[in-house]
Design an enzyme around this catalytic site. Structure first.
Site, short mmCIF file in Angstrom:
data_model
loop_
_atom_site.label_atom_id
_atom_site.label_comp_id
_atom_site.label_asym_id
_atom_site.label_seq_id
_atom_site.Cartn_x
_atom_site.Cartn_y
_atom_site.Cartn_z
N GLY A 106 42.95 41.84 55.12
CA GLY A 106 43.42 41.99 53.74
C GLY A 106 44.77 42.69 53.71
O GLY A 106 45.81 42.08 53.97
N GLY A 107 44.75 43.98 53.43
CA GLY A 107 45.97 44.78 53.25
C GLY A 107 47.06 44.52 54.27
O GLY A 107 48.23 44.32 53.90
N TRP A 155 45.36 37.36 51.15
CA TRP A 155 46.36 38.06 50.34
C TRP A 155 45.76 38.61 49.04
O TRP A 155 46.42 39.36 48.33
CB TRP A 155 47.52 37.12 50.00
CG TRP A 155 48.35 36.69 51.19
CD1 TRP A 155 48.13 37.02 52.51
CD2 TRP A 155 49.53 35.88 51.17
NE1 TRP A 155 49.09 36.45 53.29
CE2 TRP A 155 49.98 35.75 52.51
CE3 TRP A 155 50.26 35.25 50.15
CZ2 TRP A 155 51.11 35.01 52.84
CZ3 TRP A 155 51.38 34.52 50.49
CH2 TRP A 155 51.81 34.40 51.81
N HIS A 163 33.52 36.11 49.01
CA HIS A 163 34.09 37.41 49.37
C HIS A 163 33.37 38.50 48.56
O HIS A 163 33.02 38.29 47.41
CB HIS A 163 35.59 37.43 49.08
CG HIS A 163 36.27 38.63 49.64
ND1 HIS A 163 36.25 39.85 49.00
CD2 HIS A 163 36.95 38.81 50.80
CE1 HIS A 163 36.90 40.73 49.76
NE2 HIS A 163 37.34 40.12 50.84
N SER A 193 39.62 46.59 56.98
CA SER A 193 40.63 47.51 57.52
C SER A 193 41.08 47.14 58.93
O SER A 193 41.29 48.02 59.77
CB SER A 193 40.12 48.96 57.46
OG SER A 193 39.87 49.32 56.11
N GLU A 211 34.39 40.97 47.03
CA GLU A 211 35.01 41.30 45.74
C GLU A 211 34.59 40.29 44.68
O GLU A 211 34.43 40.63 43.51
CB GLU A 211 36.54 41.35 45.89
CG GLU A 211 36.97 42.62 46.62
CD GLU A 211 38.26 42.49 47.41
OE1 GLU A 211 39.02 41.52 47.20
OE2 GLU A 211 38.50 43.38 48.26
N GLY A 221 39.37 47.71 52.63
CA GLY A 221 40.41 48.42 51.89
C GLY A 221 40.25 49.93 51.90
O GLY A 221 40.93 50.64 51.16
P1 PGA Z 1 41.17 44.88 54.18
O1 PGA Z 1 40.47 43.64 53.45
O2 PGA Z 1 41.72 44.38 55.48
O3 PGA Z 1 42.24 45.33 53.22
O4 PGA Z 1 40.11 45.92 54.39
C1 PGA Z 1 39.72 42.71 54.18
C2 PGA Z 1 39.14 41.66 53.24
O5 PGA Z 1 38.73 42.02 52.14
O6 PGA Z 1 39.08 40.47 53.58
#
Ligand code: PGA
Length: 248
Positions: free
Chosen positions: A233-234, A10, A94, A212, A96, A172
């Protein structure tokens, strides 16, 4: 046999009440019982969501943790705090966190060791940047990330680790690696594990694809031999989409 694992990440989304709403929607539906389902929720929601998951088979994950049990580390969350809540998994490294919060292969290694010590199963994220893929060095990058992440970790613990292969250029962005590309890299990762440890681990370690993942591409990804699940993610923020992904 490797049990598929699909985890919703999330990220920094959902207050406590929003988290409850989302998890209640997810658990109200029949979920694919061949898949281990995980929700990785913000720290502030963990305690409440744990209670809402009682009686279901959905597992709870944190998105990060510190490697020390306690101490003067303002703003950090320790594995003991997560353990008391009853967290099953923790996402570690991760992209990020590596990109915006200076996480390195060394801190990732310390966090994995600490999580394992406390019986929290790590979901370890690895993956290359667009530039690295364009230079065709993605395998070297990923191999190096695995070697450093797993340094000093004994074979008996590796079975509890889930690897998430997430090409950074696909996170993302709406760009998914093709299922062939994802499968190829997951197979490569499996071989790296085989060379570091043995055949048994090579065959048993679970490797997710992330980047994605949506209801319309999950089936194709899951049909691939080397891919054991997804880190989403999204699409994990929309109950219907996450349910469709789990029930691919
Ligand atoms: P996403 O993110 O599905 O939005 O591309 C995946 C993630 O960062 O774990």
């Amino acid at each position: 046999m490797r049990i598929p694992i699909i985890a919703g990440n999330w990220k920094m989304n959902n207050t406590i009440s929003e988290s409850i709403d989302l998890v209640e929607k997810i658990k109200s539906r029949n979920l694919n019982n061949m898949v281990e389902v995980v929700v990785a929720v913000p720290f502030t929601s963990l305690y409440e969501i744990k209670k809402h998951l009682e009686g279901t088979s959905i597992k709870l994950a944190a998105q990060n943790m510190h490697w020390e049990d306690k101490g003067a580390f303002t703003g950090e969350i320790s594995p003991l705090m997560l353990k008391e809540i009853g967290v099953d998994y923790c996402i570690i490294g991760h992209s990020e966190r590596r990109q915006y919060f200076n996480e390195t292969d060394e801190t990732v290694n310390m966090k994995i060791k600490s999580a394992l010590k406390h019986n929290i199963k790590p979901i370890v994220c690895i993956g290359e940047t667009l530039k690295e893929r364009e230079e065709n060095i993605q395998e070297d990058i990923v191999k190096n990330q695995i070697i450093k992440a797993f340094e000093g970790i004994d074979k008996i613990y590796i079975k509890d680790i889930v690897i998430a292969y997430e090409p950074i250029w696909a996170i993302g962005t709406g760009k998914t690696a093709t299922s062939e590309e994802a499968n190829k890299m997951c197979g490569f990762i499996r071989n790296v594990i085989g060379n570091m440890y043995d055949e048994e681990l090579k065959n048993n370690i679970r490797i997710q694809y992330g980047g994605s993942v949506k209801p319309n591409n999950i089936k194709e990804l899951m049909e691939k031999e080397e891919i054991d699940g997804a880190l989403v993610g999204g699409a994990s923020l929309i109950a219907e989409d996450f349910i469709d992904i789990v029930n691919y």
